[in-house]
Design an enzyme around this catalytic site. Structure first.
Site, mmCIF file in Angstrom:
data_model
loop_
_atom_site.group_PDB
_atom_site.id
_atom_site.type_symbol
_atom_site.label_atom_id
_atom_site.label_comp_id
_atom_site.label_asym_id
_atom_site.label_seq_id
_atom_site.Cartn_x
_atom_site.Cartn_y
_atom_site.Cartn_z
ATOM 1 N N MET A 129 -4.774 4.826 -10.247
ATOM 2 C CA MET A 129 -5.056 6.188 -9.785
ATOM 3 C C MET A 129 -4.347 7.130 -10.751
ATOM 4 S SD MET A 129 -4.587 5.385 -5.755
ATOM 5 C CE MET A 129 -3.750 3.854 -6.117
ATOM 6 N N ASP A 174 -10.603 -0.014 0.554
ATOM 7 C CA ASP A 174 -9.172 0.311 0.486
ATOM 8 C C ASP A 174 -8.872 1.576 1.278
ATOM 9 O OD1 ASP A 174 -6.532 0.671 -0.291
ATOM 10 O OD2 ASP A 174 -6.980 1.056 -2.401
ATOM 11 N N HIS A 184 -2.760 -6.466 -4.283
ATOM 12 C CA HIS A 184 -3.243 -5.140 -4.679
ATOM 13 C C HIS A 184 -2.051 -4.259 -5.061
ATOM 14 C CE1 HIS A 184 -6.252 -1.871 -4.564
ATOM 15 N NE2 HIS A 184 -5.289 -1.124 -4.048
HETATM 16 C C1 DX5 Z 1 -4.084 4.537 -1.162
HETATM 17 C C2 DX5 Z 1 -3.968 3.191 -1.813
HETATM 18 C C3 DX5 Z 1 -4.046 2.054 -0.873
HETATM 19 C C4 DX5 Z 1 -2.957 1.991 0.159
HETATM 20 C C5 DX5 Z 1 -3.613 1.520 1.429
HETATM 21 O O1 DX5 Z 1 -4.211 5.505 -2.143
HETATM 22 O O2 DX5 Z 1 -5.006 3.024 -2.788
HETATM 23 O O3 DX5 Z 1 -4.166 0.804 -1.554
HETATM 24 O O4 DX5 Z 1 -1.906 1.126 -0.162
HETATM 25 O O5 DX5 Z 1 -2.707 1.568 2.449
HETATM 26 P P1 DX5 Z 1 -3.099 1.363 3.979
HETATM 27 O O6 DX5 Z 1 -3.742 -0.002 4.080
HETATM 28 O O7 DX5 Z 1 -1.817 1.474 4.681
HETATM 29 O O8 DX5 Z 1 -4.089 2.443 4.331
HETATM 30 ZN ZN ZN Z 2 -5.284 0.953 -3.624
#
Ligand code: DX5
Ligand code: ZN
Length: 224
Positions: free
Chosen positions: A67, A174, A32
């Site tokens: 994003m 996520d 990812h």
């Molecule tokens: C947040 C991202 C995630 C992030 C998740 O905006 O889209 O993919 O890396 O991180 P963890 O698993 O640490 O919450």
């Molecule tokens: Zn993400």
């Protein structure tokens, strides 16, 4: 099928290839990649050059979570860099159907993402064309945030709609997925589990990935 998608956002970028290899050795099967533009979300991360390098470092599919504002402008570039899956935020797309079709035209799997405050209902007209739906369980922008339990019902709802209408999309989650939350997201219907800090935060990514997958698989046996 349950799959673990380690999020490189929490990895040591100076050792990216090694970190990805450790996570893959522990059973991670999709990488990812969080792409942030400082506009759609209040953070900046990486772009196509890093995707291109990663493409040479692993054979696993690269799941690029965009994003960003104006995703249409960058889809071709990410596809050329080696993205296999590309997801865009419902909130960032004025012409969501067009954007999803654009991803497919580049021979990538097309995903749509919803923020915690965005209802599943906003996706009703695209669920027949997407390959996956990503339910954000934190507000996007940063790793290491606390899981928002109020997002669980959206995973359940998506699984119900899929069964009722005979659609094929997969359900991804996520944000804040770790040993303490993995069972409940799986029981709610999530199948692709993104995890950043829980894989790369502390200790060995291989051991962490194995533990998460084991917990996820035993929870999937408890699904009703
Ligand atoms: C947040 C991202 C995630 C992030 C998740 O905006 O889209 O993919 O890396 O991180 P963890 O698993 O640490 O919450
Ligand atoms: Zn993400």
């Amino acid at each position: 099928m349950i799959e673990l998608a380690p999020s490189i956002l929490a990895a040591n970028f100076a050792h990216l290839a090694d970190q990805v290899e450790r996570a893959a050795a522990g059973g991670g099967s999709v990488i990812h990649v969080d792409i942030m533009d400082g506009h759609f979300v209040p953070n900046l991360t990486i772009g196509p050059p890093v995707v291109k390098s990663l493409r040479q470092a692993t054979r696993l599919p690269l799941d690029c979570h965009l994003m960003i504002e104006n995703p249409d402008q960058y889809i071709a570039e990410f596809a050329e860099a080696g993205a296999d899956w590309i997801s865009v935020h419902q909130e960032a797309c004025r012409h969501l159907n067009r954007t999803l079709n654009l991803i497919k035209q580049h021979e990538c799997r097309a995903g749509v993402v919803i923020n915690p405050a965005t209802p599943v209902e906003t996706l009703s007209e695209v669920l027949d064309i997407v390959d996956y739906v990503l339910v954000m369980s934190v507000n996007p922008g940063f790793g290491g945030q606390k899981f928002i339990p109020a997002t669980l019902h959206k995973m359940r709802k998506l699984a119900e709609i899929r069964a009722a209408r005979g659609y094929q999309f997969r359900i991804e989650v996520d944000g804040g997925v770790g040993m303490d939350t993995v069972a409940e997201v799986v029981r709610a219907g999530a199948e692709i589990l993104v995890a950043g800090n829980a894989v790369f935060g502390k200790g060995d990514a291989k051991v962490n990935a194995q533990a998460l997958l084991e917990a996820a698989r035993s929870a999937s046996l408890q699904r009703v």
